[in-house]
Enzyme design. Structure first.
Site, mmCIF file in Angstrom:
data_model
loop_
_atom_site.group_PDB
_atom_site.id
_atom_site.type_symbol
_atom_site.label_atom_id
_atom_site.label_comp_id
_atom_site.label_asym_id
_atom_site.label_seq_id
_atom_site.Cartn_x
_atom_site.Cartn_y
_atom_site.Cartn_z
ATOM 1 N N ARG A 26 29.740 71.987 107.760
ATOM 2 C CA ARG A 26 29.055 70.540 108.826
ATOM 3 C C ARG A 26 30.065 69.642 108.797
ATOM 4 N NH1 ARG A 26 24.617 72.783 108.477
ATOM 5 N NH2 ARG A 26 23.726 74.014 110.274
ATOM 6 N N ASP B 207 32.364 80.299 95.907
ATOM 7 C CA ASP B 207 33.850 80.518 95.949
ATOM 8 C C ASP B 207 33.861 81.128 94.389
ATOM 9 O OD1 ASP B 207 32.890 77.814 94.481
ATOM 10 O OD2 ASP B 207 33.575 76.918 96.646
ATOM 11 N N HIS C 267 22.887 80.649 96.816
ATOM 12 C CA HIS C 267 23.923 80.876 97.899
ATOM 13 C C HIS C 267 24.106 82.040 97.794
ATOM 14 C CE1 HIS C 267 22.520 76.687 99.632
ATOM 15 N NE2 HIS C 267 22.076 77.907 100.206
ATOM 16 N N CYS D 240 22.199 94.854 95.791
ATOM 17 C CA CYS D 240 21.571 95.579 96.507
ATOM 18 C C CYS D 240 19.608 95.070 98.013
ATOM 19 C CB CYS D 240 20.902 96.581 95.905
ATOM 20 S SG CYS D 240 19.734 97.866 96.397
ATOM 21 N N CYS E 156 24.022 101.200 96.761
ATOM 22 C CA CYS E 156 23.619 100.723 95.966
ATOM 23 C C CYS E 156 23.124 101.899 94.238
ATOM 24 C CB CYS E 156 22.328 99.692 94.981
ATOM 25 S SG CYS E 156 21.859 99.836 93.723
ATOM 26 N N CYS F 91 19.757 102.484 93.306
ATOM 27 C CA CYS F 91 18.775 103.470 93.668
ATOM 28 C C CYS F 91 19.401 103.731 95.044
ATOM 29 C CB CYS F 91 17.345 102.041 93.937
ATOM 30 S SG CYS F 91 18.525 101.142 95.147
ATOM 31 N N THR G 52 27.073 66.968 95.919
ATOM 32 C CA THR G 52 26.238 67.098 97.187
ATOM 33 C C THR G 52 24.905 66.091 97.271
ATOM 34 O OG1 THR G 52 23.843 68.364 97.190
ATOM 35 C CG2 THR G 52 24.462 67.775 94.932
HETATM 36 ZN ZN ZN Z 1 19.644 99.529 94.010
#
Ligand code: ZN
Length: 269
Positions: A42, A117, A132, A140, A161, A164, A202
């Protein structure tokens, strides 16, 4: 008054606070990445300012149709393509290196970053929680395991994944997606443990990062702000380093290196 004087005094205070602390955590925001040429989301020059606010249902769209989401992302034509290219080209700056050196010196115990990043890692940092996510990882949606993006050739869309067979999404948290529980728990752990928190680039106005300095301060931690601009947290900080992190943090580290006195000068042998 000499414009340098307040900063010199603040550097002195900040170095004393960090040197006296047992457990220091840095809460890092977009400001440090902007200094590596990555636009913020922003404000002037921001990604959303240019492209318009993105749809707030990115995560819901992913879950509804992961194949379509991945097809668009891999086409290089989605709305983020230019931003992603900028991220590819970005290099760590002096602030990332200063934090990594503080970690090596045993003066910084954890970094909580709002950035995706990977520049902390590229600078040599290792104790990092990414609120984030990380753009170079996949996660997964079923079991939460993370994998390096480069290990997947993307012949299978959506990628699955290896543990799983759940659908893999980018680790980067999408709009509408909850912050991963493991990241939140790590932030909570380090926030409650620290007795010094550096607030780097921040304003910590966005959930969940907004809570961490408040929780830390309530627990007795001393806050040190590194920011060119005043923020809502400035008034509860014990030291305020008013300047870009890439300029100010290396000057703080200079004072903290073994053998340096409080002004950053090397002691004579
Ligand atoms: Zn998984």
């Amino acid at each position: 008054m000499n414009g340098e004087e307040p900063l010199e005094r603040a550097l002195e205070q900040a170095s004393q606070i960090v040197a006296a602390a047992d457990y220091t955590v840095a809460l890092v925001g977009a400001g440090i990445s902007v200094e590596s040429g990555i636009p913020p989301f922003r404000g002037p020059g921001g990604v959303w300012t240019k492209l318009g606010e993105p749809a707030m249902d990115g995560y819901q769209r992913f879950i509804a149709d992961p194949t379509a989401w991945w097809t668009e992302r891999l086409s290089g034509k989605d709305e983020f393509a230019e931003f992603l290219k900028t991220l590819d080209d970005a290099k760590p700056n002096a602030a990332h290196y200063a934090l990594a050196e503080m970690e090596r010196l045993g003066l910084l115990h954890h970094v909580i970053t709002q950035n995706i990043d990977n520049l902390h890692q590229e600078a040599g940092g290792s104790e990092i929680t990414e609120i984030h996510g990380n753009r170079l990882k996949l996660r997964c949606v079923a079991c939460g395991a993370r994998f390096p993006l480069r290990e997947f050739n993307m012949e299978e869309i959506p990628p699955r994944c290896p543990d799983c067979r759940g659908v893999l999404k980018t680790d980067t948290v999408l709009f509408g997606e909850p912050i991963p529980q493991d990241a939140l728990q790590s932030c909570d752990h380090h926030t409650r443990r620290c007795d010094c928190m550096l607030l780097v680039g921040t304003s910590a106005t966005v959930y969940p990062a907004a809570e961490f300095p408040i929780i830390a301060a309530r627990g007795g931690a001393r806050l040190v702000e590194v920011n060119p601009h005043e923020t809502p947290l400035s008034e509860i900080c014990r030291a305020v380093l008013r300047g870009p992190a890439a300029e100010v943090l290396p000057r703080l580290v200079e004072r903290l290196r073994p053998g340096a006195d409080a002004t950053g000068r090397e002691e004579k042998p």
